[in-house]
Scaffold this motif. Structure first.
Motif, PDB file in Angstrom:
ATOM      1  N   TYR A   9     -17.193   2.563 -10.397  1.00 28.18           N
ATOM      2  CA  TYR A   9     -16.838   3.978 -10.365  1.00 28.18           C
ATOM      3  C   TYR A   9     -16.429   4.474 -11.746  1.00 28.18           C
ATOM      4  O   TYR A   9     -16.802   5.589 -12.160  1.00 28.18           O
ATOM      5  CB  TYR A   9     -15.685   4.211  -9.386  1.00 28.18           C
ATOM      6  CG  TYR A   9     -16.049   4.034  -7.936  1.00 28.18           C
ATOM      7  CD1 TYR A   9     -16.826   4.989  -7.280  1.00 28.18           C
ATOM      8  CD2 TYR A   9     -15.609   2.937  -7.209  1.00 28.18           C
ATOM      9  CE1 TYR A   9     -17.142   4.855  -5.943  1.00 28.18           C
ATOM     10  CE2 TYR A   9     -15.928   2.785  -5.872  1.00 28.18           C
ATOM     11  CZ  TYR A   9     -16.696   3.747  -5.251  1.00 28.18           C
ATOM     12  OH  TYR A   9     -17.022   3.607  -3.917  1.00 28.18           O
ATOM     13  N   LEU A  10     -15.662   3.659 -12.486  1.00 34.41           N
ATOM     14  CA  LEU A  10     -15.230   4.061 -13.817  1.00 34.41           C
ATOM     15  C   LEU A  10     -16.417   4.206 -14.758  1.00 34.41           C
ATOM     16  O   LEU A  10     -16.433   5.103 -15.619  1.00 34.41           O
ATOM     17  CB  LEU A  10     -14.226   3.043 -14.369  1.00 34.41           C
ATOM     18  CG  LEU A  10     -12.891   2.945 -13.631  1.00 34.41           C
ATOM     19  CD1 LEU A  10     -11.981   1.919 -14.298  1.00 34.41           C
ATOM     20  CD2 LEU A  10     -12.200   4.308 -13.587  1.00 34.41           C
ATOM     21  N   LEU A  29     -17.227   7.525 -16.785  1.00 34.15           N
ATOM     22  CA  LEU A  29     -17.321   7.518 -18.241  1.00 34.15           C
ATOM     23  C   LEU A  29     -18.664   8.058 -18.722  1.00 34.15           C
ATOM     24  O   LEU A  29     -18.731   8.801 -19.719  1.00 34.15           O
ATOM     25  CB  LEU A  29     -17.092   6.104 -18.770  1.00 34.15           C
ATOM     26  CG  LEU A  29     -15.659   5.582 -18.691  1.00 34.15           C
ATOM     27  CD1 LEU A  29     -15.599   4.114 -19.105  1.00 34.15           C
ATOM     28  CD2 LEU A  29     -14.733   6.415 -19.564  1.00 34.15           C
ATOM     29  N   VAL A  30     -19.739   7.696 -18.040  1.00 29.41           N
ATOM     30  CA  VAL A  30     -21.054   8.215 -18.411  1.00 29.41           C
ATOM     31  C   VAL A  30     -21.079   9.735 -18.234  1.00 29.41           C
ATOM     32  O   VAL A  30     -21.555  10.472 -19.105  1.00 29.41           O
ATOM     33  CB  VAL A  30     -22.164   7.551 -17.570  1.00 29.41           C
ATOM     34  CG1 VAL A  30     -23.495   8.281 -17.746  1.00 29.41           C
ATOM     35  CG2 VAL A  30     -22.320   6.093 -17.962  1.00 29.41           C
ATOM     36  N   THR A  31     -20.545  10.197 -17.104  1.00 25.70           N
ATOM     37  CA  THR A  31     -20.498  11.642 -16.861  1.00 25.70           C
ATOM     38  C   THR A  31     -19.689  12.346 -17.935  1.00 25.70           C
ATOM     39  O   THR A  31     -20.119  13.381 -18.477  1.00 25.70           O
ATOM     40  CB  THR A  31     -19.887  11.928 -15.483  1.00 25.70           C
ATOM     41  OG1 THR A  31     -20.605  11.211 -14.474  1.00 25.70           O
ATOM     42  CG2 THR A  31     -19.924  13.408 -15.170  1.00 25.70           C
ATOM     43  N   GLY A  77     -24.358  11.222 -14.284  1.00 28.33           N
ATOM     44  CA  GLY A  77     -23.523  10.333 -13.479  1.00 28.33           C
ATOM     45  C   GLY A  77     -24.205   9.912 -12.191  1.00 28.33           C
ATOM     46  O   GLY A  77     -24.141   8.743 -11.786  1.00 28.33           O
ATOM     47  N   LEU A  78     -24.863  10.861 -11.524  1.00 27.53           N
ATOM     48  CA  LEU A  78     -25.598  10.520 -10.306  1.00 27.53           C
ATOM     49  C   LEU A  78     -26.762   9.583 -10.612  1.00 27.53           C
ATOM     50  O   LEU A  78     -27.057   8.662  -9.837  1.00 27.53           O
ATOM     51  CB  LEU A  78     -26.108  11.797  -9.647  1.00 27.53           C
ATOM     52  CG  LEU A  78     -25.042  12.670  -8.972  1.00 27.53           C
ATOM     53  CD1 LEU A  78     -25.610  14.038  -8.617  1.00 27.53           C
ATOM     54  CD2 LEU A  78     -24.504  11.980  -7.721  1.00 27.53           C
ATOM     55  N   ALA A  79     -27.416   9.794 -11.753  1.00 26.41           N
ATOM     56  CA  ALA A  79     -28.548   8.940 -12.121  1.00 26.41           C
ATOM     57  C   ALA A  79     -28.094   7.509 -12.390  1.00 26.41           C
ATOM     58  O   ALA A  79     -28.752   6.550 -11.951  1.00 26.41           O
ATOM     59  CB  ALA A  79     -29.264   9.518 -13.343  1.00 26.41           C
ATOM     60  N   ILE A  80     -26.980   7.338 -13.112  1.00 24.94           N
ATOM     61  CA  ILE A  80     -26.516   5.982 -13.406  1.00 24.94           C
ATOM     62  C   ILE A  80     -26.038   5.289 -12.140  1.00 24.94           C
ATOM     63  O   ILE A  80     -26.201   4.069 -11.983  1.00 24.94           O
ATOM     64  CB  ILE A  80     -25.401   6.007 -14.480  1.00 24.94           C
ATOM     65  CG1 ILE A  80     -25.195   4.606 -15.065  1.00 24.94           C
ATOM     66  CG2 ILE A  80     -24.105   6.522 -13.923  1.00 24.94           C
ATOM     67  CD1 ILE A  80     -26.345   4.088 -15.850  1.00 24.94           C
ATOM     68  N   GLY A 124     -15.084  13.064 -14.211  1.00 24.34           N
ATOM     69  CA  GLY A 124     -15.743  12.811 -15.494  1.00 24.34           C
ATOM     70  C   GLY A 124     -16.274  14.079 -16.129  1.00 24.34           C
ATOM     71  O   GLY A 124     -16.110  14.299 -17.335  1.00 24.34           O
ATOM     72  N   GLY A 125     -16.923  14.928 -15.333  1.00 22.16           N
ATOM     73  CA  GLY A 125     -17.452  16.174 -15.872  1.00 22.16           C
ATOM     74  C   GLY A 125     -16.354  17.079 -16.406  1.00 22.16           C
ATOM     75  O   GLY A 125     -16.495  17.691 -17.478  1.00 22.16           O
TER      76      GLY A 125
END
Length: 403
Positions: A15-16, A20-22, A71-74, A216-217
């Protein structure tokens, strides 16, 4: 131990990583969105109902949108979430709903949409969510067990909930960094609650995943949006974040039964979203009541929201934002304390301390702010001039001391 083959810490890291990517993509994309807004003339200009003093680029929601989609893609390529995508259509529905509401926000930011038109579009998007399988189908109620909602109740309640959350985030976006910070706090609190599991395991959860993405966003956008803001998220960002939170809360309702405790009624999943979003929801309720009392349109904009009131009573722009962060954090913390802690005295102590801090600190800061402004006005008063038109020269210290 958490899930078979991995520890709880390992599961939380998935989840983190998504969060973080987002956040990273949103942060990197925001200056690009700012440059695009400047080039295309997407500027939010000052007006009587706004508090920013100079024209500022808007449509920062474009950067948040790119971050949310990333974030959804990752999450789609992480094995931890494989079963989640196979078992439910809620994430696919979230993608479609966020795209639709983002388009509505961009049109409103760049061309303007009437309040009725915006509400109609929100209801349409909520209806699409229902058709794609995102509904309030059931929830656990103490003393009654699991209550199942038929379509005649599930559909209107789902639509009403989506519209409420989306507008709550949109209305709170009145000061630099306010909406982004409140969404981040609410999303993190809801994420913490949705990780709660009676058997000690952390299973993939749509609610937790979307909460991590929303946090994240918001966090990625906040450095560019905090006072003084270099770009506004606009309706494109506020409606988008509100939609992600709405889908997360709908998915989370009824997922878990409350643990045994003194106050299980406060720990039911339907109450947790209300607590963690208490500040923006309260602002919506007050705004609606105010406009109904004055017999004006519910969509009529004004400068009487909670954050405006804080500035009127003596708080600076940043202080007003930070105080609303504090209130949101305290309320969310109390909700988590009630949900997790089994003990009337301890829960009462936590809630009581939060209430005292939430009331005393704003009063103290407001008093300090008023004193500072009064001192500034005193210093800035024009100096009396003598007959020759020049201000009197200051007397030497020694002469002043002899008087």
């Amino acid at each position: 131990p958490g899930r078979p083959g991995g520890s709880i810490a390992d599961d939380v890291r998935h989840y983190l990583l998504v969060a973080l990517v987002t956040a990273g993509v949103t942060f990197a994309a925001t200056p690009v969105a700012r440059g695009l807004s400047l080039r295309l003339g997407w500027i939010d200009r000052p007006s009587d109902r706004k508090v920013h003093p100079k024209p500022t680029p808007t449509v920062g929601g474009a950067a948040i949108f790119v971050g949310v989609m990333s974030g959804l893609a990752i999450s789609r390529v992480l094995p931890f979430f494989d079963g989640l995508y196979e078992a439910t259509s809620e994430l696919g529905a979230a993608v479609i709903a966020t795209m639709m509401i983002f388009v509505v926000g961009v049109v409103d930011d760049t061309r303007g949409v009437s309040a009725l038109g915006k509400l109609t579009a929100q209801i349409l998007v909520a209806g699409v969510l229902v058709l794609l399988g995102v509904q309030l189908l059931w929830f656990y109620f103490p003393g009654q067990g699991i209550l199942s909602l038929g379509p005649d109740l599930a559909v209107p309640l789902t639509v009403a909930w989506v519209v409420l959350i989306v507008n709550a985030v949109n209305l709170i976006d009145g000061l630099d960094g306010l909406a982004a910070g409140i969404v981040a706090i609410a999303a993190m609190a809801f994420f913490a609650y949705m990780l709660r599991s009676p058997d000690g395991e952390i299973d993939p959860s749509v609610a937790a995943l979307l909460s991590a993405i929303a946090a994240g966003g918001a966090i990625g956008f906040l450095p560019w949006n905090f006072h003084p803001a270099r770009i506004f998220m606009g309706d494109s960002g506020a409606l988008l974040l509100g939609m992600v939170l709405a889908v997360a809360s709908i998915s989370g309702v009824g997922r878990q039964e409350p643990a045994a405790g003194d106050f299980p009624v406060w720990a039911i999943p339907i109450a947790i979203p209300l607590f963690v979003l208490a500040v923006p929801l309260l602002d919506v309720a007050l705004a609606v009541a105010r406009r109904v009392r004055r017999r004006t349109s519910i969509g009529h904009a004004d400068k009487e929201h909670i954050h405006h009131r804080l500035m009127e009573i003596g708080h600076s722009h940043r202080q007003s934002v930070l105080l609303m962060y504090l209130w949101s954090t305290l309320i969310s913390g109390c909700a988590l304390a009630v949900a997790y802690i089994n003990g009337r005295a301890l829960v009462g102590t936590v809630v009581g301390a939060a209430v005292v801090l939430g009331v005393a600190l704003p009063l103290a800061l407001g008093r300090i702010g008023r004193h500072r402004r009064a001192a500034a006005r005193h210093v800035s008063r024009p100096v009396a001039v003598e007959g020759n038109g020049h201000a009197p020269l200051p007397e030497p210290a020694a002469r002043r001391g002899r008087r």
